[in-house]
Scaffold this active site. Structure first.
Site: not given
Length: 246
Positions: A113, A125, A22
């Protein structure tokens, strides 16, 4: 002032590989040829054992498979990065933090990201996930790596798990110290790059500010334009009150 936010999460067996995929935005990479946009700014990993040095997902899959059922497979720091910094400056900050906090101790993977915030500006972050089994130079296959540590004969057992047996108060103190180290490092980088903004990891109460911590929106709420607009108006109003107070 730059956003000050650092949260610590722990993942159990079965959660490591999916979470690593992810944060690395694997699905978005596969859709790259279709011109899908991704908020992934940078990703990397390090300190992996030989059998996973070319693919960190292999390590997390082994952790999910061989770590004891209720054991933790990773610890994660999710940290807001200064939007005032550019891409290169943020990466330099993250790499310095990893060097000081992780060093050569633990296998780790990170991803920066940078989605758009509700004000239309950057919201950078970093997700830093690492396994707390110490690197001791002993070669172990995946199954042995996650077995119980053997203090008398380390080569016969798994890699030693660090940070175990601590009380709630000790862990609370550790997190407070971690936040302070992040504040010091981040502000030193902001100063180095001649950026006026600074972060303060203290709570509003500790800073003497009468303001409730802002609640995070649920994914479904974040997509609702009316809710986003209301929250943005609230933020603008608060900033105006701060300006008038000054």
């Amino acid at each position: 002032m730059a956003i000050a936010r650092l949260s610590v999460k722990v993942g159990k067996a079965g959660k490591a590989a999916p979470h690593a995929e992810y944060i690395d935005r694997d699905e978005e990479k596969k859709l790259k040829q279709e011109q899908e946009q991704s908020d992934l700014e940078h990703s990397n990993y390090g300190n992996m054992p030989k059998w996973a040095e070319h693919n960190p997902i292999t390590f997390w899959q082994a952790a999910d498979l061989y770590e004891r059922k209720n054991g933790s497979t990773y610890r994660e720091y999710e940290i807001a990065l200064p939007r005032e910094m550019n891409t290169e400056q943020r990466l330099e900050l993250v790499e310095d933090f990893i060097q000081s906090e992780i060093g050569s101790k633990y296998p780790y993977q990170f991803a920066i990201h940078n989605p758009k915030a509700m004000d239309g500006k950057d919201q950078p972050h970093v997700h830093l996930m690492f396994n707390e089994r110490l690197q001791d130079g002993i070669e172990r296959d995946p199954e042995q790596y996650f077995k119980r540590y053997n203090s008398k004969n380390p080569e016969r057992g798994g890699a030693k798990k660090d940070n175990t047996g601590k009380s709630y108060q000790e862990r609370k103190t550790d997190i407070k110290d971690l936040r302070q180290r992040w504040e010091d490092l981040c502000n030193s980088h902001l100063e180095k790059h001649q950026i006026d903004s600074r972060i303060d990891m203290r709570s509003y109460k500790e800073q003497g500010i009468e303001k409730e911590p802002e609640k995070k929106l649920l994914p479904s709420q974040a997509k609702d334009p009316e809710i986003r607009e209301a929250l943005q108006q609230s933020r603008t109003a608060y900033k105006e009150l701060e300006r008038l107070d000054l």
